[in-house]
Design an enzyme around this catalytic site. Structure first.
Site, PDB file in Angstrom:
ATOM      1  N   GLY A 318       0.886  -1.333   0.082  1.00 32.19           N
ATOM      2  CA  GLY A 318      -0.054   0.043  -0.044  1.00 32.19           C
ATOM      3  C   GLY A 318       0.762   1.149   0.123  1.00 32.19           C
ATOM      4  O   GLY A 318       1.941   0.984  -0.443  1.00 32.19           O
ATOM      5  N   GLU A 319       0.247   2.237   0.369  1.00 33.07           N
ATOM      6  CA  GLU A 319       1.045   3.599   0.776  1.00 33.07           C
ATOM      7  C   GLU A 319       1.094   4.289  -0.569  1.00 33.07           C
ATOM      8  O   GLU A 319       1.688   5.378  -0.559  1.00 33.07           O
ATOM      9  CB  GLU A 319       2.530   3.374   1.420  1.00 33.07           C
ATOM     10  CG  GLU A 319       2.623   2.899   2.620  1.00 33.07           C
ATOM     11  CD  GLU A 319       3.920   2.802   3.338  1.00 33.07           C
ATOM     12  OE1 GLU A 319       4.988   3.073   2.499  1.00 33.07           O
ATOM     13  OE2 GLU A 319       3.952   2.101   4.324  1.00 33.07           O
TER      14      GLU A 319
END
Length: 347
Positions: A318-319
């Site tokens: 993610g991120e």
């Protein structure tokens, strides 16, 4: 709620395709790179398309009640909820996965506290300027948001997109941080597409089979709780999403309204985009999928959006970390159509 989404420039796309066929190479020999070059030309409304010099990642951070291990279905993540607040500080320090990877391509990273439950009194004011609430409700037993909060979060995401575009962004990437994100994303995808919980739930942060079973049970309970309710995109975010999911949707929606290309990241941004597409069906024309997540719900979302990932690296961080790694591919496509010679010019 209505949105005016312009169409990409088909004339520029056709001009780009014709130009690509005349380059010093066999026709179509650069495969998808050529498709991306034509897509960029259509998005920019120019042939050749502009360089992607200013790439901006915005990480929308928030907590989810469904991640509480004391809840009715137990722990759905391999990590405690306190990690979300701690990670905000890691982003600010520049040592998170996405900030390290973004530096390699010259992209800027901004993190925003949309619904972090932990204490963040020590962070810069601009990080919390768009905060909607402290944590979202546990979707297996209650609504994620209070009435009106989905609209506020959507507006916050749109305001953030406006600020980044006004500052010169050539390409936007939505990132996410929040323990429980993959459970919420799976629930949103299942609700929109009418899929059973067991088909959309993956291992998220790396839970074992018992953890995955808990996630399935939580998603199933959330879907059953809302089965008889009228559904529209904002009520879906309210009942089954989160403030950061709605903010992500506003972010990618405003980008489409303002003719700015978007690279979606993993399962969370794709789930938010899927709900967003219910609000504005033309918006996905302005989005690309940066990479294929290991989460099964992302595959369903991408198929529904008509998007094929640029990379498949087995990522699940993610991120925005997967999407930033696709930026060099887009830049290569822009360089090919801008700088390669023509067959007609060969001596």
């Amino acid at each position: 709620m209505r949105f005016d989404i312009p169409l990409p420039d088909d004339t520029a796309r056709l001009e780009a395709l014709a130009h690509l066929d005349g380059l010093v190479k066999p026709v179509g020999s650069l495969g998808r790179v050529e498709e991306l070059a034509a897509w960029l030309a259509a998005a920019h409304g120019s042939m050749p398309p502009r360089p992607l010099d200013d790439v901006r990642v915005v990480v929308f951070a928030g907590d989810h009640g469904v991640s509480d291990p004391a809840g009715p279905h137990g722990a759905v993540s391999a990590y405690p909820r306190e990690v979300t607040a701690s990670m905000v500080r890691v982003f600010l320090a520049g040592t998170s996965g996405v900030t390290v990877l973004a530096r390699q391509v010259g992209a800027r990273v901004r993190v925003l506290d949309i619904a972090v439950d932990g204490e963040l009194a020590d962070v810069p004011a601009e990080v919390t300027a768009h905060k909607i609430r402290r944590g979202s409700g546990s979707i297996d037993v209650t609504d994620a948001l209070a009435p009106g909060e989905a609209e506020r979060a959507l507006a916050a995401g749109m305001a953030v997109a406006d600020a980044e575009i006004d500052a010169g962004a050539d390409l936007l990437i939505p990132g996410d941080m929040g323990i429980g994100n993959s459970t919420v994303a799976a629930t949103l995808v299942a609700a929109v597409l009418g899929l059973p919980a067991e088909d959309v739930v993956g291992t998220g942060t790396g839970v074992n089979e018992a953890g995955r079973a808990r996630k399935v049970a939580a998603v199933r309970a959330a879907l059953a709780r809302t089965a008889d309710r009228a559904s529209d995109p904002l009520s879906t975010f309210t009942a089954l999403g989160s403030a950061c999911a709605a903010a992500t949707a506003g972010f990618v929606l405003r980008a489409a309204e303002r003719r700015t290309p978007v690279l979606l990241d993993g399962v969370f941004s794709c789930a938010a985009a899927l709900v967003c597409a219910e609000l504005a069906p033309e918006a996905p024309r302005w989005w690309l999928a940066g990479h294929r997540s290991t989460e099964p719900s992302q595959a369903f979302a991408l198929k529904a959006l008509g998007l094929t990932p640029l990379l498949d690296l087995g990522l699940r961080l993610g991120e925005g970390s997967g999407a930033v790694q696709a930026v060099p591919l887009l830049r290569s496509a822009q360089a090919v159509i801008s700088e390669m010679g023509l067959l007609a010019d060969l001596a």
